[in-house]
Each structure stands twice: as C-alpha cells, then as structure tokens.
Design a protein around this motif. Sequence first.
Motif, PDB file in Angstrom:
ATOM      1  N   ILE A  45       0.838  -1.210   0.000  1.00  0.00           N
ATOM      2  CA  ILE A  45       0.000   0.000   0.000  1.00  0.00           C
ATOM      3  C   ILE A  45       0.866   1.250   0.000  1.00  0.00           C
ATOM      4  O   ILE A  45       0.648   2.190  -0.776  1.00  0.00           O
ATOM      5  N   LEU A  46       1.892   1.259   0.866  1.00  0.00           N
ATOM      6  CA  LEU A  46       2.796   2.410   0.925  1.00  0.00           C
ATOM      7  C   LEU A  46       3.547   2.590  -0.390  1.00  0.00           C
ATOM      8  O   LEU A  46       3.755   3.707  -0.864  1.00  0.00           O
ATOM      9  N   PHE A  47       3.948   1.476  -1.003  1.00  0.00           N
ATOM     10  CA  PHE A  47       4.647   1.543  -2.292  1.00  0.00           C
ATOM     11  C   PHE A  47       3.738   2.101  -3.381  1.00  0.00           C
ATOM     12  O   PHE A  47       4.161   2.894  -4.224  1.00  0.00           O
ATOM     13  N   GLY A  48       2.441   1.686  -3.344  1.00  0.00           N
ATOM     14  CA  GLY A  48       1.480   2.203  -4.313  1.00  0.00           C
ATOM     15  C   GLY A  48       1.268   3.704  -4.168  1.00  0.00           C
ATOM     16  O   GLY A  48       1.189   4.435  -5.159  1.00  0.00           O
ATOM     17  N   ILE A  49       1.190   4.169  -2.915  1.00  0.00           N
ATOM     18  CA  ILE A  49       1.031   5.608  -2.665  1.00  0.00           C
ATOM     19  C   ILE A  49       2.249   6.364  -3.160  1.00  0.00           C
ATOM     20  O   ILE A  49       2.146   7.434  -3.759  1.00  0.00           O
ATOM     21  N   LEU A 109       4.301   5.490  -5.620  1.00  0.00           N
ATOM     22  CA  LEU A 109       4.264   5.544  -7.088  1.00  0.00           C
ATOM     23  C   LEU A 109       3.272   6.597  -7.576  1.00  0.00           C
ATOM     24  O   LEU A 109       3.518   7.314  -8.541  1.00  0.00           O
ATOM     25  N   PHE A 110       2.111   6.689  -6.877  1.00  0.00           N
ATOM     26  CA  PHE A 110       1.101   7.687  -7.268  1.00  0.00           C
ATOM     27  C   PHE A 110       1.640   9.104  -7.101  1.00  0.00           C
ATOM     28  O   PHE A 110       1.458   9.955  -7.973  1.00  0.00           O
ATOM     29  N   LEU A 111       2.339   9.358  -5.987  1.00  0.00           N
ATOM     30  CA  LEU A 111       2.901  10.697  -5.758  1.00  0.00           C
ATOM     31  C   LEU A 111       3.977  11.031  -6.775  1.00  0.00           C
ATOM     32  O   LEU A 111       4.091  12.165  -7.236  1.00  0.00           O
ATOM     33  N   VAL A 112       4.782  10.037  -7.153  1.00  0.00           N
ATOM     34  CA  VAL A 112       5.803  10.250  -8.178  1.00  0.00           C
ATOM     35  C   VAL A 112       5.146  10.600  -9.513  1.00  0.00           C
ATOM     36  O   VAL A 112       5.581  11.502 -10.225  1.00  0.00           O
ATOM     37  N   PHE A 113       4.051   9.889  -9.837  1.00  0.00           N
ATOM     38  CA  PHE A 113       3.341  10.169 -11.087  1.00  0.00           C
ATOM     39  C   PHE A 113       2.773  11.588 -11.106  1.00  0.00           C
ATOM     40  O   PHE A 113       2.873  12.300 -12.101  1.00  0.00           O
ATOM     41  N   VAL A 114       2.176  11.998  -9.971  1.00  0.00           N
ATOM     42  CA  VAL A 114       1.620  13.356  -9.879  1.00  0.00           C
ATOM     43  C   VAL A 114       2.717  14.389 -10.039  1.00  0.00           C
ATOM     44  O   VAL A 114       2.540  15.406 -10.714  1.00  0.00           O
ATOM     45  N   ARG A 115       3.886  14.125  -9.439  1.00  0.00           N
ATOM     46  CA  ARG A 115       5.003  15.084  -9.538  1.00  0.00           C
ATOM     47  C   ARG A 115       5.505  15.194 -10.978  1.00  0.00           C
ATOM     48  O   ARG A 115       5.749  16.283 -11.490  1.00  0.00           O
TER      49      ARG A 115
END
Length: 249
Positions: A20-24, A26-32
Amino acid sequence: MFNIRRISTSRWWHKKKNWILFGIFLFLVFVRISKGSLYKDFYYFISKPFWPGQFQKEVILESIEQESLIKLNLLKKDNTRLREILYLQESSNNDTISAAVISRKTGSWWRQIILNKGSKDGVVIGSTVIGPGGLLGRVNNTSLLTSSVILLTSPESKVGVWVDRSQVNGLLVGLGDDYPSLIIYSKDADIKVGDFVSSSPASTLLPPNIPVGIVQSIDKPFRAKKTAKILLLAKPHVIDWVQILQVKI
C-alpha cells in the motif's frame, strides 16, 4: 500451533502494508512528473456544472465593448497612438480562444487561475491571457483539458511594459500582492501618478499595446533606477471569462 498462525498472519498484514505504501509512493511520483495534469483534468469534470453560463459570458463581452469605446474617447486626445489600445478587440475569432475560469488563487503567494481550455483546444504555453480591463498574465502550464495562467501579480511574472505618455520602457514584476512593481532603469525617467501603462512594443513575449494598469505611486529613485506601484485594470478575482490570444508576435 496458535502462535505459529499468529506470526504468519502478522507477516501477511505487514507485507500488504508495504504494498500500500509503495502504491502511494508511485502515485505521488506520477503526480510530480505530470505536474498535476491528472488532478487538473479530474477537477475539470468535477467543476463543469458550476462554470459561468453563456448569458454571463455575453454580458461580460458587451461590457468589454462598452469599456473599449469609453477608453478610446478618453485617450485619443492625449495620444493618437493610444487608439491602438483596442487592437485586441478588433482581432478575429480565429485569433482568440474564449475560456472560463474554473479555479483561482488570487490571494495566495502563487497567484494563478485555471481555465477550462487546454492543449486539445490549441492552448500553448506562453499564450497571452486578457480579461475585461486588459492583461491578466500568461499560460505557464497546460493539460489536455485545462491550462494554468500565472497572473501579473505573481512573483514568477516578469513582462515588458512602457508608460504610454512618455513611451518609457520598463519591467513589470509581480511581488505576490495586488500591486506589481514597475522598474525603469533610469532615475530620471518621466513618469507620473496617473500615467497609463501597457505592454511594450519592444516585448518579445506579448503583443504590443495591451492595457495593463495605472501608475498609483512612485518610489524614491534608488541608484540608477526608478520604481512605481501599478494599479492593474483587469481584476482576476472577479473575472469569470477570459480570452487566450493566438496572435503571432
């Protein structure tokens, strides 16, 4: 046996938490990386029912025409060159893209607005944005459906302008408040309170002669330059419709 199952279950939940933490992450990296484009497009659909209506748009466009006629009558005696201040009003529809303001940050440090037109509509980074009264800013980011506009009041904004009466060139710099600073690199520059300021013909970023504002106050000369506070004609905190210029400079 009971202890073994408890340890095994604990390890399973521990692994799930890591995923779950890894998924979050990756999502933050994508948004950045996407610079918030996905968020802006999502906001586009969420805010669509609340966009200004067509009736309000027609009222604003009519107000712009009336405002332009009044300005022309007031300024033509002062300087015949100021008649060209209505240049933008004479542009064809092919030269502009009308857009609605769907989000605004006019009281924060960032000073920007978000429009409901993006790259699919032909908006490109660097496009000039005007509203009732004159220049608002320039497009600094686009997504498929939206575009962000850095306002003249933003500390990121620096545009070339000049004083219409004396035709003195200067640099308009945002300070993060409602009154950007006009910097003229001559302590003997001929500027007065009440002078009109517009985009400079020497600017490579903006079309010339777009109304910008009025000199509100003049600071004491410092070294080899003179600075002044500018009262902007366009008010981004109350504008719901804008025009994105597609004019080639």
